[in-house]
Design a protein around this motif. Structure first.
Motif, PDB file in Angstrom:
ATOM      1  N   ARG A 179       0.819  -1.208   0.000  1.00 38.27           N
ATOM      2  CA  ARG A 179       0.000   0.000   0.000  1.00 38.27           C
ATOM      3  C   ARG A 179       0.857   1.264   0.000  1.00 38.27           C
ATOM      4  O   ARG A 179       1.869   1.336   0.713  1.00 38.27           O
ATOM      5  CB  ARG A 179      -0.936   0.034   1.210  1.00 38.27           C
ATOM      6  N   VAL A 180       0.418   2.230  -0.792  1.00 36.72           N
ATOM      7  CA  VAL A 180       1.000   3.565  -0.772  1.00 36.72           C
ATOM      8  C   VAL A 180       0.037   4.471  -0.026  1.00 36.72           C
ATOM      9  O   VAL A 180      -1.123   4.619  -0.425  1.00 36.72           O
ATOM     10  CB  VAL A 180       1.232   4.116  -2.194  1.00 36.72           C
ATOM     11  N   TYR A 181       0.500   5.072   1.075  1.00 39.05           N
ATOM     12  CA  TYR A 181      -0.280   6.058   1.818  1.00 39.05           C
ATOM     13  C   TYR A 181       0.234   7.432   1.427  1.00 39.05           C
ATOM     14  O   TYR A 181       1.406   7.759   1.638  1.00 39.05           O
ATOM     15  CB  TYR A 181      -0.142   5.842   3.323  1.00 39.05           C
ATOM     16  N   LEU A 182      -0.638   8.245   0.849  1.00 35.47           N
ATOM     17  CA  LEU A 182      -0.250   9.547   0.309  1.00 35.47           C
ATOM     18  C   LEU A 182      -1.041  10.667   0.977  1.00 35.47           C
ATOM     19  O   LEU A 182      -2.270  10.630   1.019  1.00 35.47           O
ATOM     20  CB  LEU A 182      -0.490   9.578  -1.200  1.00 35.47           C
ATOM     21  N   VAL A 183      -0.322  11.649   1.503  1.00 37.68           N
ATOM     22  CA  VAL A 183      -0.932  12.841   2.082  1.00 37.68           C
ATOM     23  C   VAL A 183      -0.570  14.031   1.214  1.00 37.68           C
ATOM     24  O   VAL A 183       0.612  14.265   0.933  1.00 37.68           O
ATOM     25  CB  VAL A 183      -0.447  13.083   3.528  1.00 37.68           C
ATOM     26  N   THR A 184      -1.572  14.782   0.796  1.00 40.25           N
ATOM     27  CA  THR A 184      -1.364  15.958  -0.043  1.00 40.25           C
ATOM     28  C   THR A 184      -1.929  17.182   0.656  1.00 40.25           C
ATOM     29  O   THR A 184      -3.081  17.169   1.099  1.00 40.25           O
ATOM     30  CB  THR A 184      -2.055  15.793  -1.413  1.00 40.25           C
ATOM     31  N   TYR A 185      -1.128  18.224   0.750  1.00 37.67           N
ATOM     32  CA  TYR A 185      -1.574  19.487   1.349  1.00 37.67           C
ATOM     33  C   TYR A 185      -1.289  20.599   0.354  1.00 37.67           C
ATOM     34  O   TYR A 185      -0.151  20.736  -0.120  1.00 37.67           O
ATOM     35  CB  TYR A 185      -0.842  19.744   2.666  1.00 37.67           C
ATOM     36  N   ASP A 186      -2.315  21.390   0.003  1.00 35.19           N
ATOM     37  CA  ASP A 186      -2.104  22.456  -0.973  1.00 35.19           C
ATOM     38  C   ASP A 186      -2.855  23.717  -0.582  1.00 35.19           C
ATOM     39  O   ASP A 186      -3.812  23.700   0.200  1.00 35.19           O
ATOM     40  CB  ASP A 186      -2.508  22.007  -2.382  1.00 35.19           C
ATOM     41  N   GLY A 187      -2.400  24.837  -1.129  1.00 32.07           N
ATOM     42  CA  GLY A 187      -3.045  26.114  -0.864  1.00 32.07           C
ATOM     43  C   GLY A 187      -2.216  27.268  -1.389  1.00 32.07           C
ATOM     44  O   GLY A 187      -1.048  27.109  -1.761  1.00 32.07           O
ATOM     45  N   GLU A 188      -2.855  28.418  -1.444  1.00 30.19           N
ATOM     46  CA  GLU A 188      -2.147  29.655  -1.803  1.00 30.19           C
ATOM     47  C   GLU A 188      -1.016  29.875  -0.811  1.00 30.19           C
ATOM     48  O   GLU A 188      -1.151  29.580   0.373  1.00 30.19           O
ATOM     49  CB  GLU A 188      -3.145  30.818  -1.818  1.00 30.19           C
ATOM     50  N   GLU A 189       0.112  30.377  -1.282  1.00 32.76           N
ATOM     51  CA  GLU A 189       1.354  30.351  -0.498  1.00 32.76           C
ATOM     52  C   GLU A 189       1.193  30.914   0.911  1.00 32.76           C
ATOM     53  O   GLU A 189       1.638  30.298   1.892  1.00 32.76           O
ATOM     54  CB  GLU A 189       2.461  31.094  -1.241  1.00 32.76           C
ATOM     55  N   ALA A 190       0.570  32.080   1.050  1.00 32.16           N
ATOM     56  CA  ALA A 190       0.453  32.701   2.368  1.00 32.16           C
ATOM     57  C   ALA A 190      -0.371  31.824   3.315  1.00 32.16           C
ATOM     58  O   ALA A 190       0.017  31.594   4.472  1.00 32.16           O
ATOM     59  CB  ALA A 190      -0.161  34.093   2.248  1.00 32.16           C
ATOM     60  N   LYS A 191      -1.504  31.314   2.849  1.00 32.62           N
ATOM     61  CA  LYS A 191      -2.345  30.456   3.678  1.00 32.62           C
ATOM     62  C   LYS A 191      -1.681  29.099   3.897  1.00 32.62           C
ATOM     63  O   LYS A 191      -1.804  28.509   4.980  1.00 32.62           O
ATOM     64  CB  LYS A 191      -3.712  30.266   3.029  1.00 32.62           C
ATOM     65  N   PHE A 192      -1.011  28.604   2.872  1.00 32.33           N
ATOM     66  CA  PHE A 192      -0.270  27.351   2.989  1.00 32.33           C
ATOM     67  C   PHE A 192       0.687  27.426   4.175  1.00 32.33           C
ATOM     68  O   PHE A 192       0.754  26.499   5.000  1.00 32.33           O
ATOM     69  CB  PHE A 192       0.483  27.095   1.692  1.00 32.33           C
ATOM     70  N   ASN A 193       1.419  28.508   4.274  1.00 35.32           N
ATOM     71  CA  ASN A 193       2.378  28.682   5.373  1.00 35.32           C
ATOM     72  C   ASN A 193       1.671  28.938   6.699  1.00 35.32           C
ATOM     73  O   ASN A 193       2.111  28.453   7.745  1.00 35.32           O
ATOM     74  CB  ASN A 193       3.324  29.830   5.051  1.00 35.32           C
ATOM     75  N   ARG A 194       0.567  29.681   6.658  1.00 32.00           N
ATOM     76  CA  ARG A 194      -0.135  30.046   7.893  1.00 32.00           C
ATOM     77  C   ARG A 194      -0.699  28.821   8.606  1.00 32.00           C
ATOM     78  O   ARG A 194      -0.677  28.743   9.842  1.00 32.00           O
ATOM     79  CB  ARG A 194      -1.266  31.019   7.574  1.00 32.00           C
ATOM     80  N   TYR A 195      -1.212  27.874   7.838  1.00 35.76           N
ATOM     81  CA  TYR A 195      -1.840  26.695   8.442  1.00 35.76           C
ATOM     82  C   TYR A 195      -0.865  25.528   8.606  1.00 35.76           C
ATOM     83  O   TYR A 195      -1.270  24.460   9.076  1.00 35.76           O
ATOM     84  CB  TYR A 195      -3.040  26.251   7.607  1.00 35.76           C
ATOM     85  N   MET A 196       0.380  25.725   8.247  1.00 36.82           N
ATOM     86  CA  MET A 196       1.339  24.636   8.365  1.00 36.82           C
ATOM     87  C   MET A 196       1.469  24.085   9.781  1.00 36.82           C
ATOM     88  O   MET A 196       1.589  22.854   9.963  1.00 36.82           O
ATOM     89  CB  MET A 196       2.708  25.061   7.834  1.00 36.82           C
ATOM     90  N   PRO A 197       1.450  24.919  10.850  1.00 37.40           N
ATOM     91  CA  PRO A 197       1.524  24.350  12.198  1.00 37.40           C
ATOM     92  C   PRO A 197       0.396  23.358  12.490  1.00 37.40           C
ATOM     93  O   PRO A 197       0.630  22.321  13.125  1.00 37.40           O
ATOM     94  CB  PRO A 197       1.442  25.588  13.107  1.00 37.40           C
ATOM     95  N   GLU A 198      -0.822  23.664  12.037  1.00 38.74           N
ATOM     96  CA  GLU A 198      -1.932  22.741  12.240  1.00 38.74           C
ATOM     97  C   GLU A 198      -1.745  21.483  11.393  1.00 38.74           C
ATOM     98  O   GLU A 198      -2.073  20.374  11.835  1.00 38.74           O
ATOM     99  CB  GLU A 198      -3.255  23.424  11.910  1.00 38.74           C
TER     100      GLU A 198
END
Length: 217
Positions: free
Chosen positions: A186-205
């Motif tokens: 099995r391949v377990y894949l997590v993808t996280y995407d977003g506009e750069e500013a929001k991408f960085n803002r929510y990174m801690p969560e």
């Protein structure tokens, strides 16, 4: 809306790589995926649950629990995020989690998506990572910002962060983080995407979500 669908298409590229691991392909985004709907809904996939975390684990009540016993994976996500199975483009997608909308003009919240692909034989992390890297290096559509080793649920993993400007001659920059691990076949894949500013803002969560992932297979 066009930007939202563009991000869905980017994520589909990675799932295309997953699904076609055994054959040669060209890095390609089909136009029809731009027409896919982008909707929010409660998670309702068979074999999954979304319940208050403190009902089952005793952790703080501002996180909820997602469980898929059929595929042996659990994680915690912020209670103010929306869990959804709507708008997922591939049968390997399990569920997505969306950051809260900030205002009436916010139509593109950051998204974390979980996917699992099952093969009829075991594959190695290096085999899969080398194949994905080959495909990415052949593409001129993205800038690779980071490619490094990682760990999910104690399993060796790999992380790639890519960036793209979806609007020609525009200033909007979209970041896309893909983390995968291999457990058996099995391949377990997590993808996280977003506009750069929001991408960085929510990174801690997002980091808290990643640390909470447990795979039991």
């Amino acid at each position: 809306m066009a930007i939202n669908l563009r991000i869905q298409a980017i994520s589909y590229i990675f799932l295309t790589v997953v699904s076609l691991l055994s054959i040669s392909i060209q890095f390609n985004v089909r136009d029809d995926y731009y027409l896919l709907p982008f909707k929010f809904a409660a998670a309702t996939k068979e074999g999954t649950t979304s319940v208050p975390a403190n009902e089952t684990t005793g952790v703080v009540s501002d996180f909820l629990s997602y469980k898929n016993p059929n595929l042996g994976i659990t994680l915690m996500y912020p209670a103010d995020w929306i869990s959804s199975t709507s708008g997922l483009v591939d049968y390997t997608d399990l569920i997505a989690f969306y950051a809260p909308l900030e205002n009436l003009t916010d139509t593109f919240p950051p998204r974390l998506k979980l996917s699992v692909v099952t093969y009829n034989r075991n594959i190695s992390l290096s085999e899969y990572t080398n194949f994905v890297s080959m495909i990415l290096n052949q593409s001129k559509s993205f800038d690779i910002k980071n490619s490094s080793e990682y760990a999910i649920s104690g399993y060796p993993s790999h992380k790639v962060i890519i960036a793209e400007k979806p609007l020609q001659n525009g200033t909007l920059l979209i970041n896309n983080m893909n983390i995968w691990t291999i457990v058996g076949n099995r391949v377990y894949l997590v993808t996280y995407d977003g506009e750069e500013a929001k991408f960085n803002r929510y990174m801690p969560e997002v980091e808290k979500i990643l640390k909470s992932i447990h795979i039991n297979y």
